[in-house]
Write a protein that holds these residues in place. Structure first.
Motif, PDB file in Angstrom:
ATOM      1  N   ASN A   1     -18.704 -18.455  43.637  1.00  0.00           N
ATOM      2  CA  ASN A   1     -19.754 -19.388  43.271  1.00  0.00           C
ATOM      3  C   ASN A   1     -20.391 -18.960  41.952  1.00  0.00           C
ATOM      4  OD1 ASN A   1     -22.852 -20.069  43.338  1.00  0.00           O
ATOM      5  ND2 ASN A   1     -21.852 -21.598  44.635  1.00  0.00           N
ATOM      6  N   ALA A   2     -20.437 -19.886  40.991  1.00  0.00           N
ATOM      7  CA  ALA A   2     -20.934 -19.550  39.653  1.00  0.00           C
ATOM      8  C   ALA A   2     -22.383 -19.085  39.685  1.00  0.00           C
ATOM      9  CB  ALA A   2     -20.785 -20.761  38.729  1.00  0.00           C
ATOM     10  N   SER A   3     -23.190 -19.698  40.536  1.00  0.00           N
ATOM     11  CA  SER A   3     -24.607 -19.320  40.615  1.00  0.00           C
ATOM     12  C   SER A   3     -24.768 -17.900  41.134  1.00  0.00           C
ATOM     13  CB  SER A   3     -25.364 -20.299  41.520  1.00  0.00           C
ATOM     14  OG  SER A   3     -25.340 -21.600  40.975  1.00  0.00           O
ATOM     15  N   ARG A   4     -23.967 -17.546  42.154  1.00  0.00           N
ATOM     16  CA  ARG A   4     -24.063 -16.188  42.705  1.00  0.00           C
ATOM     17  C   ARG A   4     -23.523 -15.160  41.724  1.00  0.00           C
ATOM     18  NH1 ARG A   4     -22.720 -18.792  47.734  1.00  0.00           N
ATOM     19  NH2 ARG A   4     -20.518 -18.242  47.505  1.00  0.00           N
ATOM     20  N   ARG A   5     -22.491 -15.534  40.977  1.00  0.00           N
ATOM     21  CA  ARG A   5     -21.976 -14.631  39.945  1.00  0.00           C
ATOM     22  C   ARG A   5     -23.057 -14.358  38.901  1.00  0.00           C
ATOM     23  NH1 ARG A   5     -16.742 -13.410  39.013  1.00  0.00           N
ATOM     24  NH2 ARG A   5     -17.195 -13.250  36.787  1.00  0.00           N
ATOM     25  N   LYS A   6     -23.763 -15.409  38.532  1.00  0.00           N
ATOM     26  CA  LYS A   6     -24.810 -15.263  37.527  1.00  0.00           C
ATOM     27  C   LYS A   6     -25.948 -14.402  38.051  1.00  0.00           C
ATOM     28  CE  LYS A   6     -27.442 -17.996  34.190  1.00  0.00           C
ATOM     29  NZ  LYS A   6     -27.720 -19.364  33.689  1.00  0.00           N
ATOM     30  N   LEU A   7     -26.273 -14.552  39.342  1.00  0.00           N
ATOM     31  CA  LEU A   7     -27.337 -13.745  39.938  1.00  0.00           C
ATOM     32  C   LEU A   7     -26.966 -12.271  39.946  1.00  0.00           C
ATOM     33  CD1 LEU A   7     -28.527 -15.949  42.952  1.00  0.00           C
ATOM     34  CD2 LEU A   7     -29.815 -15.381  40.877  1.00  0.00           C
ATOM     35  N   LEU A   8     -25.700 -11.967  40.277  1.00  0.00           N
ATOM     36  CA  LEU A   8     -25.259 -10.578  40.275  1.00  0.00           C
ATOM     37  C   LEU A   8     -25.311 -10.007  38.861  1.00  0.00           C
ATOM     38  CD1 LEU A   8     -24.132  -8.051  41.524  1.00  0.00           C
ATOM     39  CD2 LEU A   8     -21.838  -9.051  41.447  1.00  0.00           C
ATOM     40  N   ALA A   9     -24.872 -10.800  37.886  1.00  0.00           N
ATOM     41  CA  ALA A   9     -24.934 -10.351  36.491  1.00  0.00           C
ATOM     42  C   ALA A   9     -26.377 -10.087  36.080  1.00  0.00           C
ATOM     43  CB  ALA A   9     -24.295 -11.392  35.572  1.00  0.00           C
ATOM     44  N   GLN A  10     -27.299 -10.928  36.556  1.00  0.00           N
ATOM     45  CA  GLN A  10     -28.709 -10.733  36.230  1.00  0.00           C
ATOM     46  C   GLN A  10     -29.251  -9.470  36.884  1.00  0.00           C
ATOM     47  OE1 GLN A  10     -30.647 -12.583  34.025  1.00  0.00           O
ATOM     48  NE2 GLN A  10     -31.950 -10.789  34.341  1.00  0.00           N
ATOM     49  N   ASP A  11     -28.833  -9.207  38.126  1.00  0.00           N
ATOM     50  CA  ASP A  11     -29.258  -7.981  38.808  1.00  0.00           C
ATOM     51  C   ASP A  11     -28.777  -6.744  38.046  1.00  0.00           C
ATOM     52  OD1 ASP A  11     -30.503  -9.428  40.773  1.00  0.00           O
ATOM     53  OD2 ASP A  11     -28.854  -9.284  42.214  1.00  0.00           O
ATOM     54  N   LEU A  12     -27.520  -6.788  37.592  1.00  0.00           N
ATOM     55  CA  LEU A  12     -26.984  -5.662  36.828  1.00  0.00           C
ATOM     56  C   LEU A  12     -27.702  -5.524  35.488  1.00  0.00           C
ATOM     57  CD1 LEU A  12     -23.128  -5.975  37.465  1.00  0.00           C
ATOM     58  CD2 LEU A  12     -24.771  -4.475  38.597  1.00  0.00           C
ATOM     59  N   SER A  13     -28.044  -6.663  34.892  1.00  0.00           N
ATOM     60  CA  SER A  13     -28.764  -6.633  33.619  1.00  0.00           C
ATOM     61  C   SER A  13     -30.151  -6.017  33.795  1.00  0.00           C
ATOM     62  CB  SER A  13     -28.884  -8.053  33.051  1.00  0.00           C
ATOM     63  OG  SER A  13     -29.500  -8.045  31.783  1.00  0.00           O
ATOM     64  N   ASN A  14     -30.807  -6.337  34.907  1.00  0.00           N
ATOM     65  CA  ASN A  14     -32.119  -5.749  35.188  1.00  0.00           C
ATOM     66  C   ASN A  14     -31.997  -4.236  35.373  1.00  0.00           C
ATOM     67  OD1 ASN A  14     -33.327  -8.269  35.092  1.00  0.00           O
ATOM     68  ND2 ASN A  14     -33.191  -8.597  37.301  1.00  0.00           N
ATOM     69  N   ALA A  15     -30.945  -3.812  36.074  1.00  0.00           N
ATOM     70  CA  ALA A  15     -30.720  -2.377  36.260  1.00  0.00           C
ATOM     71  C   ALA A  15     -30.408  -1.707  34.925  1.00  0.00           C
ATOM     72  CB  ALA A  15     -29.578  -2.155  37.252  1.00  0.00           C
ATOM     73  N   TYR A  16     -29.682  -2.427  34.074  1.00  0.00           N
ATOM     74  CA  TYR A  16     -29.336  -1.913  32.745  1.00  0.00           C
ATOM     75  C   TYR A  16     -30.597  -1.633  31.930  1.00  0.00           C
ATOM     76  CZ  TYR A  16     -27.033  -1.866  28.139  1.00  0.00           C
ATOM     77  OH  TYR A  16     -26.582  -1.519  26.893  1.00  0.00           O
ATOM     78  N   SER A  17     -31.570  -2.528  32.024  1.00  0.00           N
ATOM     79  CA  SER A  17     -32.797  -2.394  31.231  1.00  0.00           C
ATOM     80  C   SER A  17     -33.624  -1.179  31.637  1.00  0.00           C
ATOM     81  CB  SER A  17     -33.646  -3.662  31.360  1.00  0.00           C
ATOM     82  OG  SER A  17     -34.116  -3.824  32.689  1.00  0.00           O
ATOM     83  N   LYS A  18     -33.332  -0.609  32.805  1.00  0.00           N
ATOM     84  CA  LYS A  18     -34.085   0.546  33.285  1.00  0.00           C
ATOM     85  C   LYS A  18     -33.486   1.877  32.831  1.00  0.00           C
ATOM     86  CE  LYS A  18     -35.663  -1.976  37.382  1.00  0.00           C
ATOM     87  NZ  LYS A  18     -35.632  -2.052  38.869  1.00  0.00           N
ATOM     88  N   ILE A  19     -32.304   1.827  32.207  1.00  0.00           N
ATOM     89  CA  ILE A  19     -31.704   3.054  31.682  1.00  0.00           C
ATOM     90  C   ILE A  19     -32.531   3.532  30.489  1.00  0.00           C
ATOM     91  CG2 ILE A  19     -29.632   4.092  30.683  1.00  0.00           C
ATOM     92  CD1 ILE A  19     -27.982   1.953  32.061  1.00  0.00           C
ATOM     93  N   GLN A  20     -32.787   4.802  30.423  1.00  0.00           N
ATOM     94  CA  GLN A  20     -33.608   5.354  29.337  1.00  0.00           C
ATOM     95  C   GLN A  20     -33.006   5.024  27.981  1.00  0.00           C
ATOM     96  OE1 GLN A  20     -34.373   9.553  29.690  1.00  0.00           O
ATOM     97  NE2 GLN A  20     -35.164   9.729  27.611  1.00  0.00           N
ATOM     98  N   SER A  21     -33.865   4.614  27.045  1.00  0.00           N
ATOM     99  CA  SER A  21     -33.412   4.208  25.716  1.00  0.00           C
ATOM    100  C   SER A  21     -33.536   5.342  24.707  1.00  0.00           C
ATOM    101  CB  SER A  21     -34.227   3.005  25.220  1.00  0.00           C
ATOM    102  OG  SER A  21     -33.999   1.871  26.025  1.00  0.00           O
ATOM    103  N   VAL A  22     -32.671   5.297  23.711  1.00  0.00           N
ATOM    104  CA  VAL A  22     -32.701   6.280  22.630  1.00  0.00           C
ATOM    105  C   VAL A  22     -33.098   5.585  21.336  1.00  0.00           C
ATOM    106  CG1 VAL A  22     -30.877   7.632  23.712  1.00  0.00           C
ATOM    107  CG2 VAL A  22     -30.275   5.913  21.993  1.00  0.00           C
ATOM    108  N   ASN A  23     -33.467   6.372  20.348  1.00  0.00           N
ATOM    109  CA  ASN A  23     -33.719   5.856  19.011  1.00  0.00           C
ATOM    110  C   ASN A  23     -32.394   5.864  18.252  1.00  0.00           C
ATOM    111  OD1 ASN A  23     -34.297   5.981  16.062  1.00  0.00           O
ATOM    112  ND2 ASN A  23     -36.421   5.858  16.754  1.00  0.00           N
TER     113      ASN A  23
END
Length: 469
Positions: free
Chosen positions: A410-432
């Protein structure tokens, strides 16, 4: 990407998939033709559309026979054969690199948090395959972003219209095969995959570099003439899981409570740095990082976000304290949105930089609250009028790559999973970015692609149909 074609579809007319690169061309001539193809809106009476070979070459469903030969050298079975060969020669020089998108996808698949997965993955590659190096790709990405920013600043004064990012091999293949007029707009700085490979080869020229990547097109990137000495084999998380399943390996049994980063990184590398990330999108943040690099030269300036017609189109604006637009960039993901961008660029080849009218729009947006970082629904992103575009072939970008473990139909569920992973990605510590690049980029290496126009295929270069890789 479009749905896979079957043998039954091979006739004079092929109905395109929902996200086919080739847009439907209506026979009727509109009085006021639009520059955009509206996503999700279809005619009540579907028309047959002629899809040429050139239109399909950038699609994941069909590849040329020459590309199939290259892809056959990039698989987990080839990796296992090579590893057995190295082991028989008593050579211990395996180097493995993996970006955050793949780490998050595999961590989600194995129901682990990211730090636990990293420790498990390191121990698995060390114990099972006697890896010498197991690294993330942030150092390579920092160099890629830094060099791209520098190249972009040199290219912009003579550019007519937006300059395009070229770290996505799917987009590069599309441009080389079907839109050669785009090549002059594209930056030639290599992707983190290739730069990381170059750094590992510098640390050990004899190492065999296995790269775990979110997209099957990364295999073709590694096979380019100017890239083949940097990465020896590319596999995806899907292939990684298949490899473990075929060998009846319990990945979680390799879990340890200690960190192997210091032991498994090249001499002189910060043992934690290469596992981190940076601000911006989950595809590398190239568009956002470009404005960040300029912001340091403009005191009191800030970056605002303007949303597009869908979540895969976003514009960023660097705005001064008196509400003037100083610089712009954007991100465009998915071939449907790329097609809209290409159409605009084709119909306005002499596109100019933003005029005072656009600056006025920026000022109005600021007064309405956008200067605080909020978006204004009355404005829509227009990537064709920005200075730099971060282009990715996959909808939702690299966090939704075709090689990741997202089996939702299901395209909607695929998009939701991608969004969940994107949210987790944003929590990784950032570098300069600039700090990392200054430390690890010796400026002596040439990290550049050599774009080429691919001539239309002949009968000798047949198409493989329905190959999922």
């Amino acid at each position: 990407m479009s749905a896979l074609l079957s043998d039954a579809d091979l006739n004079d007319f092929i109905s395109p998939g929902l996200a086919c690169v080739k847009p439907a061309q209506a026979a009727k001539v509109e009085k006021n033709p639009s520059l955009e193809l509206e996503v999700g809106v279809e005619s009540n009476e579907p028309e047959k559309v002629s899809i040429s070979l050139q239109d399909c070459l950038a699609c994941a469903g069909c590849i040329t026979s020459s590309e199939e030969i290259l892809l056959s050298k990039q698989s987990h079975t080839v990796f296992l054969e090579k590893w057995n060969e190295l082991r028989s020669q008593d050579i211990r020089s395996l180097a493995v690199s993996i970006p955050p998108q793949c780490r998050l996808s595999l961590a989600n698949y194995y129901s682990m948090d990211l730090s636990s997965f990293d420790r498990c993955f390191q121990n698995f590659m060390k114990t099972k395959f006697e890896a010498k190096y197991v690294v993330g790709t942030q150092i390579g990405r920092s160099i890629s972003v830094s060099r791209m920013n520098a190249t972009l600043k040199d290219k912009l004064p003579t550019a007519s219209g937006p300059v395009l990012c070229s770290v996505c091999p799917g987009f590069v293949l599309y441009a080389e095969k079907t839109k050669p007029e785009l090549l002059s707009r594209m930056l030639d700085v290599k992707s983190p995959q290739q730069i990381t490979g170059s750094l590992l080869k510098q640390a050990d020229p004899e190492c065999y570099h296995l790269s775990v990547m979110p997209c099957f097109d990364k295999k073709l990137e590694a096979s380019r003439d100017e890239c083949d000495k940097e990465v020896d084999c590319v596999i995806t998380p899907k292939e990684f899981v298949t490899m473990l399943r075929d060998q009846a390996v319990d990945f979680k049994s390799y879990m340890v409570d200690f960190d192997l980063s210091r032991e498994l990184c090249p001499s002189g590398w910060d043992s934690d740095l290469h596992w981190l990330s940076n601000e911006g999108s989950s595809s590398g943040g190239y568009a956002y990082q470009y404005l960040l690099s300029l912001q340091a030269s403009h005191a009191q300036s800030h970056i605002i976000t303007v949303e597009g017609k869908n979540s895969d189109v976003t514009e960023y604006r660097l705005v001064s304290d008196d509400n003037q637009v100083l610089a712009t960039s954007s991100k465009v993901y998915g071939f449907r949105n790329i097609q809209n961008l290409v159409r605009k660029l084709s119909q306005s080849a002499s596109a100019k930089k933003r005029t005072i009218k656009v600056k006025k729009r920026g000022s109005e947006a600021s007064r309405s609250g956008e200067s605080t970082g909020r978006t204004n629904s009355s404005l829509l992103a227009d990537p064709a009028k920005t200075e730099f575009v971060e282009v990715m072939a996959c909808p939702s970008g690299c966090i939704n790559g075709g090689g990741l473990l997202n089996e939702e139909q299901n395209a909607s569920r695929r998009k939701l999973l991608a969004q969940d992973l994107s949210n987790a990605y944003s929590k990784i510590q950032s570098v300069n970015i600039s700090d990392v690049a200054d430390e690890y980029d010796n400026k002596l290496n040439s990290f550049n692609y050599k774009f080429r126009v691919v001539e239309p295929s002949t009968s000798l270069d047949v198409v493989t149909v329905g190959n999922t890789w």
